[in-house]
Design a protein around this motif. Structure first.
Motif, PDB file in Angstrom:
ATOM      1  N   TYR A   1     -16.647  15.587 -11.485  1.00  0.00           N
ATOM      2  CA  TYR A   1     -15.479  15.829 -10.633  1.00  0.00           C
ATOM      3  C   TYR A   1     -15.326  14.670  -9.653  1.00  0.00           C
ATOM      4  N   GLY A   2     -14.340  14.772  -8.777  1.00  0.00           N
ATOM      5  CA  GLY A   2     -13.987  13.664  -7.891  1.00  0.00           C
ATOM      6  C   GLY A   2     -14.942  13.396  -6.750  1.00  0.00           C
ATOM      7  N   GLY A   3     -16.013  14.174  -6.636  1.00  0.00           N
ATOM      8  CA  GLY A   3     -17.060  13.863  -5.668  1.00  0.00           C
ATOM      9  C   GLY A   3     -16.815  14.309  -4.241  1.00  0.00           C
ATOM     10  N   GLY A   4     -15.728  15.050  -4.019  1.00  0.00           N
ATOM     11  CA  GLY A   4     -15.391  15.462  -2.655  1.00  0.00           C
ATOM     12  C   GLY A   4     -16.235  16.641  -2.170  1.00  0.00           C
ATOM     13  N   ALA A   5     -16.302  16.786  -0.837  1.00  0.00           N
ATOM     14  CA  ALA A   5     -17.114  17.842  -0.235  1.00  0.00           C
ATOM     15  C   ALA A   5     -16.268  19.010   0.282  1.00  0.00           C
TER      16      ALA A   5
ATOM     17  N   SER B   1     -13.600   3.448  -1.172  1.00  0.00           N
ATOM     18  CA  SER B   1     -12.832   3.662   0.072  1.00  0.00           C
ATOM     19  C   SER B   1     -12.955   5.111   0.553  1.00  0.00           C
ATOM     20  N   MET B   2     -13.110   6.051  -0.388  1.00  0.00           N
ATOM     21  CA  MET B   2     -13.257   7.464  -0.002  1.00  0.00           C
ATOM     22  C   MET B   2     -14.655   7.738   0.552  1.00  0.00           C
ATOM     23  N   VAL B   3     -15.652   7.027   0.027  1.00  0.00           N
ATOM     24  CA  VAL B   3     -17.008   7.164   0.564  1.00  0.00           C
ATOM     25  C   VAL B   3     -17.013   6.654   2.006  1.00  0.00           C
TER      26      VAL B   3
ATOM     27  N   VAL C   1     -17.520  11.245  -9.087  1.00  0.00           N
ATOM     28  CA  VAL C   1     -17.015   9.892  -9.348  1.00  0.00           C
ATOM     29  C   VAL C   1     -15.981   9.601  -8.269  1.00  0.00           C
ATOM     30  N   ILE C   2     -16.305   8.696  -7.380  1.00  0.00           N
ATOM     31  CA  ILE C   2     -15.472   8.559  -6.183  1.00  0.00           C
ATOM     32  C   ILE C   2     -15.238   7.084  -5.836  1.00  0.00           C
ATOM     33  N   PRO C   3     -14.014   6.729  -5.492  1.00  0.00           N
ATOM     34  CA  PRO C   3     -13.755   5.345  -5.073  1.00  0.00           C
ATOM     35  C   PRO C   3     -14.467   5.018  -3.755  1.00  0.00           C
TER      36      PRO C   3
ATOM     37  N   PHE D   1     -10.574  19.011 -12.206  1.00  0.00           N
ATOM     38  CA  PHE D   1      -9.669  18.540 -11.162  1.00  0.00           C
ATOM     39  C   PHE D   1      -9.343  19.744 -10.279  1.00  0.00           C
ATOM     40  N   ALA D   2      -9.460  19.570  -8.971  1.00  0.00           N
ATOM     41  CA  ALA D   2      -9.260  20.723  -8.073  1.00  0.00           C
ATOM     42  C   ALA D   2      -8.848  20.229  -6.703  1.00  0.00           C
ATOM     43  N   GLY D   3      -8.211  21.109  -5.944  1.00  0.00           N
ATOM     44  CA  GLY D   3      -7.708  20.730  -4.632  1.00  0.00           C
ATOM     45  C   GLY D   3      -8.808  20.262  -3.686  1.00  0.00           C
ATOM     46  N   SER D   4      -8.487  19.230  -2.908  1.00  0.00           N
ATOM     47  CA  SER D   4      -9.399  18.820  -1.843  1.00  0.00           C
ATOM     48  C   SER D   4      -9.169  19.692  -0.609  1.00  0.00           C
ATOM     49  N   SER D   5      -8.165  20.592  -0.690  1.00  0.00           N
ATOM     50  CA  SER D   5      -7.917  21.582   0.370  1.00  0.00           C
ATOM     51  C   SER D   5      -8.369  22.945  -0.127  1.00  0.00           C
ATOM     52  N   ALA D   6      -8.494  23.875   0.825  1.00  0.00           N
ATOM     53  CA  ALA D   6      -8.943  25.225   0.462  1.00  0.00           C
ATOM     54  C   ALA D   6      -7.804  26.086  -0.058  1.00  0.00           C
TER      55      ALA D   6
ATOM     56  N   PRO E   1      -6.537  25.369  -9.140  1.00  0.00           N
ATOM     57  CA  PRO E   1      -5.430  25.135  -8.213  1.00  0.00           C
ATOM     58  C   PRO E   1      -5.678  23.891  -7.354  1.00  0.00           C
ATOM     59  N   GLY E   2      -4.613  23.225  -6.975  1.00  0.00           N
ATOM     60  CA  GLY E   2      -4.747  22.018  -6.168  1.00  0.00           C
ATOM     61  C   GLY E   2      -3.385  21.452  -5.815  1.00  0.00           C
ATOM     62  N   GLY E   3      -3.392  20.251  -5.287  1.00  0.00           N
ATOM     63  CA  GLY E   3      -2.159  19.594  -4.847  1.00  0.00           C
ATOM     64  C   GLY E   3      -1.737  18.492  -5.809  1.00  0.00           C
ATOM     65  N   ILE E   4      -1.085  17.470  -5.288  1.00  0.00           N
ATOM     66  CA  ILE E   4      -0.523  16.450  -6.193  1.00  0.00           C
ATOM     67  C   ILE E   4      -1.607  15.615  -6.871  1.00  0.00           C
ATOM     68  N   GLY E   5      -2.769  15.447  -6.214  1.00  0.00           N
ATOM     69  CA  GLY E   5      -3.867  14.718  -6.864  1.00  0.00           C
ATOM     70  C   GLY E   5      -4.322  15.462  -8.113  1.00  0.00           C
ATOM     71  N   THR E   6      -4.467  16.771  -7.979  1.00  0.00           N
ATOM     72  CA  THR E   6      -4.888  17.613  -9.107  1.00  0.00           C
ATOM     73  C   THR E   6      -3.859  17.562 -10.227  1.00  0.00           C
ATOM     74  N   LEU E   7      -2.579  17.696  -9.856  1.00  0.00           N
ATOM     75  CA  LEU E   7      -1.526  17.703 -10.889  1.00  0.00           C
ATOM     76  C   LEU E   7      -1.445  16.357 -11.591  1.00  0.00           C
ATOM     77  N   GLU E   8      -1.581  15.290 -10.821  1.00  0.00           N
ATOM     78  CA  GLU E   8      -1.519  13.948 -11.420  1.00  0.00           C
ATOM     79  C   GLU E   8      -2.638  13.764 -12.444  1.00  0.00           C
ATOM     80  N   GLU E   9      -3.849  14.191 -12.078  1.00  0.00           N
ATOM     81  CA  GLU E   9      -4.993  14.025 -12.985  1.00  0.00           C
ATOM     82  C   GLU E   9      -4.839  14.911 -14.219  1.00  0.00           C
ATOM     83  N   LEU E  10      -4.365  16.154 -14.001  1.00  0.00           N
ATOM     84  CA  LEU E  10      -4.146  17.066 -15.125  1.00  0.00           C
ATOM     85  C   LEU E  10      -3.132  16.469 -16.101  1.00  0.00           C
TER      86      LEU E  10
ATOM     87  N   LEU F   1     -11.477  23.184  -2.569  1.00  0.00           N
ATOM     88  CA  LEU F   1     -11.942  23.747  -3.847  1.00  0.00           C
ATOM     89  C   LEU F   1     -12.959  22.830  -4.507  1.00  0.00           C
ATOM     90  N   MET F   2     -12.789  21.509  -4.330  1.00  0.00           N
ATOM     91  CA  MET F   2     -13.752  20.570  -4.924  1.00  0.00           C
ATOM     92  C   MET F   2     -15.155  20.851  -4.389  1.00  0.00           C
ATOM     93  N   GLY F   3     -15.260  21.016  -3.085  1.00  0.00           N
ATOM     94  CA  GLY F   3     -16.566  21.264  -2.459  1.00  0.00           C
ATOM     95  C   GLY F   3     -17.149  22.602  -2.888  1.00  0.00           C
TER      96      GLY F   3
HETATM   97  P1  AMP Z   1      -5.339  17.181  -4.221  1.00  0.00           P
HETATM   98  O1  AMP Z   1      -5.028  18.137  -5.342  1.00  0.00           O
HETATM   99  O2  AMP Z   1      -4.122  16.373  -3.802  1.00  0.00           O
HETATM  100  O3  AMP Z   1      -6.068  17.795  -3.079  1.00  0.00           O
HETATM  101  O4  AMP Z   1      -6.305  16.096  -4.861  1.00  0.00           O
HETATM  102  C1  AMP Z   1      -7.467  16.510  -5.513  1.00  0.00           C
HETATM  103  C2  AMP Z   1      -7.821  15.565  -6.601  1.00  0.00           C
HETATM  104  O5  AMP Z   1      -7.615  14.223  -6.149  1.00  0.00           O
HETATM  105  C3  AMP Z   1      -9.284  15.708  -6.965  1.00  0.00           C
HETATM  106  O6  AMP Z   1      -9.459  16.163  -8.301  1.00  0.00           O
HETATM  107  C4  AMP Z   1      -9.858  14.314  -6.703  1.00  0.00           C
HETATM  108  O7  AMP Z   1     -10.117  13.612  -7.890  1.00  0.00           O
HETATM  109  C5  AMP Z   1      -8.834  13.577  -5.868  1.00  0.00           C
HETATM  110  N1  AMP Z   1      -9.106  13.691  -4.399  1.00  0.00           N
HETATM  111  C6  AMP Z   1      -8.181  13.972  -3.449  1.00  0.00           C
HETATM  112  N2  AMP Z   1      -8.722  14.053  -2.218  1.00  0.00           N
HETATM  113  C7  AMP Z   1     -10.043  13.794  -2.361  1.00  0.00           C
HETATM  114  C8  AMP Z   1     -11.159  13.731  -1.457  1.00  0.00           C
HETATM  115  N3  AMP Z   1     -11.031  13.970  -0.157  1.00  0.00           N
HETATM  116  N4  AMP Z   1     -12.371  13.432  -1.963  1.00  0.00           N
HETATM  117  C9  AMP Z   1     -12.513  13.187  -3.284  1.00  0.00           C
HETATM  118  N5  AMP Z   1     -11.507  13.246  -4.177  1.00  0.00           N
HETATM  119  C10 AMP Z   1     -10.290  13.543  -3.740  1.00  0.00           C
END
Ligand code: AMP
Length: 178
Positions: free
Chosen positions: A38-42, A67-69, A63-65, A7-12, A105-114, A45-47
């Motif tokens: 991982y969440g499949g983002g480009a 709607s995100m694709v 693995v990506i929903p 799990f990792a930030g979708s931001s840098a 490191p990441g944001g609320i998505g990362t923390l929620e998954e962790l 940090l995910m990318g």
């Molecule tokens: P965040 O930490 O809020 O940036 O969210 C990152 C986590 O949420 C990742 O581990 C993903 O599973 C999911 N996620 C959030 N944004 C995206 C995105 N743009 N593409 C794919 N997954 C994402």
């Protein structure tokens, strides 16, 4: 093949060290022949993480929903992209595919998954290890909060000890997959 779910930030993030940490972790996964889930983002940090695994010749499952694709968030070059209906399906599949979990490191998505996989470990719903790759003290305030939960009697010491923490990618992987 053993796989690590990350799990990792979708931001840098605000510091270059975060992207570097994600890339170092990805290179170490590839070097050890461990697959990434991982969440499949480009982006963010995910990318950087997925790019580093691919550059090292490693295997990446995103693995990506759907709607995100549709919003064009999906990484274009992963080894395999699994498209799912929603976040519940995504987390269930990531959990199923992984042998251990890591948060960068990441944001609320990362923390929620962790915290989901950590709380499920506490309940014994799975027996996979959960760890944090610490970069520049990013997680120190959160760990301080966890210690307070222990001091205040809401989290047991045994549960606290389930969350591993390392600053070095190799040491973290050694601890997660002994
Ligand atoms: P965040 O930490 O809020 O940036 O969210 C990152 C986590 O949420 C990742 O581990 C993903 O599973 C999911 N996620 C959030 N944004 C995206 C995105 N743009 N593409 C794919 N997954 C994402």
């Amino acid at each position: 093949m053993q796989r690590i779910c990350v799990f990792a930030g979708s931001s840098a993030g605000a510091k270059p060290a975060y992207l570097h940490g994600a890339a170092r972790f990805g290179s170490e996964l590839a070097r050890r022949g461990l697959g990434l889930v991982y969440g499949g983002g480009a982006r963010g940090l995910m990318g950087a993480l997925a790019d580093a695994v691919l550059e090292g010749g490693g295997d990446v499952i995103g693995v990506i929903p759907r709607s995100m694709v549709e919003r064009e968030w999906a990484h274009p070059r992963v080894t395999k992209m699994q498209t799912v209906g929603d976040m519940h399906e995504r987390k269930a599949l990531m959990n199923q595919l992984a042998d251990a979990f890591v948060a960068l490191p990441g944001g609320i998505g990362t923390l929620e998954e962790l915290f989901e996989v950590y709380s499920w470990a506490q309940l014994g719903f799975h027996h996979k290890r959960v760890g944090i790759l610490e970069v520049e003290g990013f997680y120190a305030p959160l760990l301080g909060c966890l210690d307070r939960l222990v001091d205040e009697g809401f989290v047991g010491r045994q549960t606290r000890s389930l969350l591993l923490l390392e600053t070095d990618a190799g040491r973290l992987l050694d601890a997660l997959l002994p």
